[in-house]
Design a protein around this motif. Structure first.
Motif, mmCIF file in Angstrom:
data_model
loop_
_atom_site.group_PDB
_atom_site.id
_atom_site.type_symbol
_atom_site.label_atom_id
_atom_site.label_comp_id
_atom_site.label_asym_id
_atom_site.label_seq_id
_atom_site.Cartn_x
_atom_site.Cartn_y
_atom_site.Cartn_z
ATOM 1 N N GLU A 184 0.840 -1.191 0.000
ATOM 2 C CA GLU A 184 0.000 0.000 0.000
ATOM 3 C C GLU A 184 0.874 1.239 0.000
ATOM 4 O OE1 GLU A 184 -2.938 0.106 3.026
ATOM 5 O OE2 GLU A 184 -3.760 2.036 2.393
ATOM 6 N N GLU A 185 0.742 2.043 -1.047
ATOM 7 C CA GLU A 185 1.534 3.260 -1.171
ATOM 8 C C GLU A 185 0.821 4.445 -0.529
ATOM 9 O OE1 GLU A 185 1.932 1.134 -5.288
ATOM 10 O OE2 GLU A 185 0.340 1.597 -3.845
ATOM 11 N N SER A 186 1.624 5.428 -0.126
ATOM 12 C CA SER A 186 1.093 6.696 0.376
ATOM 13 C C SER A 186 2.140 7.774 0.136
ATOM 14 C CB SER A 186 0.756 6.598 1.863
ATOM 15 O OG SER A 186 1.911 6.310 2.615
ATOM 16 N N GLY A 239 1.841 10.501 -2.072
ATOM 17 C CA GLY A 239 1.774 11.256 -3.314
ATOM 18 C C GLY A 239 1.063 12.583 -3.121
ATOM 19 N N LEU A 287 7.514 9.194 -0.662
ATOM 20 C CA LEU A 287 6.532 8.132 -0.807
ATOM 21 C C LEU A 287 6.850 7.010 0.171
ATOM 22 C CD1 LEU A 287 6.300 7.849 -4.697
ATOM 23 C CD2 LEU A 287 5.074 9.398 -3.160
ATOM 24 N N CYS A 294 5.716 2.842 1.202
ATOM 25 C CA CYS A 294 5.056 1.621 0.764
ATOM 26 C C CYS A 294 5.060 0.640 1.924
ATOM 27 C CB CYS A 294 5.776 1.032 -0.434
ATOM 28 S SG CYS A 294 5.111 -0.568 -0.961
ATOM 29 N N ASP A 320 2.019 8.281 -12.059
ATOM 30 C CA ASP A 320 1.548 7.393 -10.994
ATOM 31 C C ASP A 320 2.737 6.532 -10.582
ATOM 32 O OD1 ASP A 320 -1.598 6.947 -12.677
ATOM 33 O OD2 ASP A 320 -1.110 8.282 -11.003
ATOM 34 N N TYR A 341 4.268 3.363 -8.495
ATOM 35 C CA TYR A 341 3.853 2.050 -8.025
ATOM 36 C C TYR A 341 4.967 1.396 -7.222
ATOM 37 C CZ TYR A 341 0.106 2.489 -11.437
ATOM 38 O OH TYR A 341 -0.972 2.928 -12.141
ATOM 39 N N THR A 378 0.234 5.561 -6.387
ATOM 40 C CA THR A 378 -0.059 6.866 -5.806
ATOM 41 C C THR A 378 0.378 7.932 -6.809
ATOM 42 O OG1 THR A 378 0.233 8.285 -3.864
ATOM 43 C CG2 THR A 378 2.154 7.046 -4.573
ATOM 44 N N GLN A 379 -0.426 8.971 -6.932
ATOM 45 C CA GLN A 379 -0.174 9.966 -7.971
ATOM 46 C C GLN A 379 0.756 11.071 -7.470
ATOM 47 O OE1 GLN A 379 -3.558 12.441 -9.373
ATOM 48 N NE2 GLN A 379 -2.998 11.723 -11.410
#
Length: 122
Positions: free
Chosen positions: A5-7, A9, A20, A22, A91, A93, A116-117
């Protein structure tokens, strides 16, 4: 199995920084990495780190600006992005695999996050 789970961005001005994260669940000590995909382009490798962090790889386009790191105690990988440019917009990943080299070369099996963008304004 590994779940990622990414965060982290968001929108940043050119020259700025973002970090970022993960978070991985399931098996630990996987090598981890980051890829990105800009609109209308193929997904490309950004960075990878070995399970214990002793080996890292970077694409030429981000080398000396981005830093990948890994906190095995928290099963989390990070991508510190400095001196961001509009062409870094994509994006991003997170990926996990058996070795950093296999992630770099996109050799299966690789587990993927949802992305995450990151948007860098000029």
């Amino acid at each position: 199995q590994v779940q990622l789970e990414e965060s982290g961005g968001g929108l940043v001005q050119a020259g700025g920084s973002l970090r970022l994260a993960c978070a991985a669940s399931g098996r630990t000590f996987y090598a981890m990495g980051w890829f990105r995909q800009a609109p209308g382009k193929e997904r490309e490798f950004v960075a990878a780190i070995s399970g214990f962090g002793e080996t890292t790889y970077y694409s030429d386009s981000v080398k000396d600006r981005f830093t990948i790191s890994k906190d095995n105690a928290n099963n989390t990988a990070y991508l510190q992005m400095n001196s961001l440019k509009p062409e870094d917009t994509a994006d991003y990943y997170c990926a996990a695999g058996s070795t950093a080299a296999r992630i770099r070369d996109t050799l299966a099996p690789i587990y993927w996050g949802q992305g995450t963008q990151v948007t860098v304004s000029s």
